[in-house]
Design a protein around this motif. Sequence first.
Motif, PDB file in Angstrom:
ATOM      1  N   THR A 126       0.720  -1.249   0.057  1.00 42.47           N
ATOM      2  CA  THR A 126       0.282  -0.112  -0.288  1.00 42.47           C
ATOM      3  C   THR A 126       0.739   1.074   0.246  1.00 42.47           C
ATOM      4  OG1 THR A 126       0.126   0.204   2.649  1.00 42.47           O
ATOM      5  CG2 THR A 126      -2.465  -0.723   1.669  1.00 42.47           C
ATOM      6  N   SER A 127       1.274   1.919  -0.778  1.00 47.96           N
ATOM      7  CA  SER A 127       2.640   2.474  -0.564  1.00 47.96           C
ATOM      8  C   SER A 127       3.080   2.886  -2.469  1.00 47.96           C
ATOM      9  CB  SER A 127       4.181   1.569  -0.284  1.00 47.96           C
ATOM     10  OG  SER A 127       4.663   0.588  -0.806  1.00 47.96           O
ATOM     11  N   TYR A 128       4.681   2.260  -3.108  1.00 49.96           N
ATOM     12  CA  TYR A 128       4.658   2.951  -4.361  1.00 49.96           C
ATOM     13  C   TYR A 128       4.470   1.914  -4.974  1.00 49.96           C
ATOM     14  CZ  TYR A 128       7.810  -0.912  -3.135  1.00 49.96           C
ATOM     15  OH  TYR A 128       9.008  -1.476  -2.150  1.00 49.96           O
ATOM     16  N   LEU A 129       4.555   2.133  -6.066  1.00 48.69           N
ATOM     17  CA  LEU A 129       3.925   0.881  -7.508  1.00 48.69           C
ATOM     18  C   LEU A 129       4.589   0.090  -7.982  1.00 48.69           C
ATOM     19  CD1 LEU A 129       0.776   3.395  -7.959  1.00 48.69           C
ATOM     20  CD2 LEU A 129       0.962   1.741  -7.322  1.00 48.69           C
ATOM     21  N   ASP A 130       5.312  -0.768  -8.031  1.00 43.96           N
ATOM     22  CA  ASP A 130       6.205  -0.983  -8.939  1.00 43.96           C
ATOM     23  C   ASP A 130       6.291  -1.995 -10.183  1.00 43.96           C
ATOM     24  OD1 ASP A 130       7.076  -4.482  -6.982  1.00 43.96           O
ATOM     25  OD2 ASP A 130       5.196  -3.923  -7.833  1.00 43.96           O
TER      26      ASP A 130
ATOM     27  N   TRP B 170       3.429  -1.284 -13.780  1.00 46.85           N
ATOM     28  CA  TRP B 170       2.549  -0.805 -14.473  1.00 46.85           C
ATOM     29  C   TRP B 170       1.708  -1.929 -15.482  1.00 46.85           C
ATOM     30  CZ3 TRP B 170       0.647   4.534 -13.338  1.00 46.85           C
ATOM     31  CH2 TRP B 170       1.636   5.132 -12.182  1.00 46.85           C
TER      32      TRP B 170
ATOM     33  N   ALA C 248       7.994   7.916  -3.616  1.00 47.31           N
ATOM     34  CA  ALA C 248       8.774   7.427  -4.485  1.00 47.31           C
ATOM     35  C   ALA C 248       8.663   8.313  -5.756  1.00 47.31           C
ATOM     36  CB  ALA C 248       7.900   6.018  -5.025  1.00 47.31           C
TER      37      ALA C 248
ATOM     38  N   TYR D 175       8.556   7.880 -10.114  1.00 51.68           N
ATOM     39  CA  TYR D 175       9.115   7.643 -11.802  1.00 51.68           C
ATOM     40  C   TYR D 175       9.346   8.460 -12.409  1.00 51.68           C
ATOM     41  CZ  TYR D 175       4.997   5.032  -8.351  1.00 51.68           C
ATOM     42  OH  TYR D 175       5.085   4.428  -7.352  1.00 51.68           O
TER      43      TYR D 175
ATOM     44  N   LEU E 149       8.766   2.125 -12.142  1.00 54.36           N
ATOM     45  CA  LEU E 149       9.294   3.004 -10.755  1.00 54.36           C
ATOM     46  C   LEU E 149      10.862   3.634 -11.073  1.00 54.36           C
ATOM     47  CD1 LEU E 149       8.460   3.380  -7.364  1.00 54.36           C
ATOM     48  CD2 LEU E 149       9.795   0.815  -7.233  1.00 54.36           C
TER      49      LEU E 149
ATOM     50  N   GLN F 168       5.921  10.684  -5.685  1.00 53.81           N
ATOM     51  CA  GLN F 168       4.802  10.241  -5.147  1.00 53.81           C
ATOM     52  C   GLN F 168       4.701  10.417  -3.971  1.00 53.81           C
ATOM     53  OE1 GLN F 168       3.863   6.089  -5.860  1.00 53.81           O
ATOM     54  NE2 GLN F 168       2.149   6.631  -4.097  1.00 53.81           N
TER      55      GLN F 168
ATOM     56  N   TYR G 212       3.669   8.323  -0.229  1.00 55.17           N
ATOM     57  CA  TYR G 212       2.947   7.307   0.329  1.00 55.17           C
ATOM     58  C   TYR G 212       2.833   7.557   2.061  1.00 55.17           C
ATOM     59  CZ  TYR G 212       7.432   4.642  -0.537  1.00 55.17           C
ATOM     60  OH  TYR G 212       8.766   4.598   0.106  1.00 55.17           O
TER      61      TYR G 212
ATOM     62  N   ARG H 246      -2.623   8.267  -1.324  1.00 57.90           N
ATOM     63  CA  ARG H 246      -1.700   8.784  -2.321  1.00 57.90           C
ATOM     64  C   ARG H 246      -2.259  10.235  -3.217  1.00 57.90           C
ATOM     65  NH1 ARG H 246      -0.739   6.132   1.841  1.00 57.90           N
ATOM     66  NH2 ARG H 246      -0.112   3.577   1.981  1.00 57.90           N
TER      67      ARG H 246
END
Lengths: 118, 107
Positions: free
Chosen positions: A102-106, A108, B34, B36, B46, B89, B91, B96
């Motif tokens: 529930t944080s960054y998005l690794d 997509w 983070a 991107y 990422l 970003q 979190y 977010r």
Amino acid sequence: QVLLVQSEPEVKKPGASVKVSCKASNYTFSDYGVTWVRQAPGQGPEWMGWISPYNGKTDYAQKFQGRVTITTDTSTNTAYMELRSLRSDDTAMYYCARDPRTSYLDYWGQGTLVTVSS
Amino acid sequence: EVVMAQSPATLSVSPGERAALSCRASQSLSINLAWYQQRLGQAPRLLIYGASIRATGIPARFSGSGSGTEFTLTISSLQSEDFAVYYCQQYNDWPRTFGQGTKVEIK
């Protein structure tokens, strides 16, 4: 490698609904959350909501509360995002992404363009 | 919600030069940030999480620093494939939120 493959582009009229799918592969689906993000033309990404495939828990941005529903089908490793009462300003690229904590998005998906036009 | 402000909006840099991108949060994030990269017509990728940890496969020329409300992404020597838009970003809080991006263009 981790793959998230999204459904094809959609064209909808104002007031309609759209349901976008995101099929995951090459990892244990229930071990990671799935987040949905949209990006209007020329704008930064906008976080819409998140789901845990493990227990179905969801969290939505207040902006979309009541209009968006995120679900998963663990038998097919697929996540879905349904947006209702579409308006022209919902025209955007919609992305799903894997969310480790529930944080960054690794990872997509490739994105699904949703166009709302009369 | 936490507002993320990125600067500058556009950064013109020559290949081989160093670029420093800034991201400022409206409240403290600890290190829950983070970065991107988004190339034209592609999904975001990422680069950095935990403010300074490079994601899998990201070259060492990308580095992140900062904590609290001030963060920086540094690209030590720009390559042709690095000309893109970069987003931060947070979190640390719900929902977010992302910044509006910094476009790194060829000078």
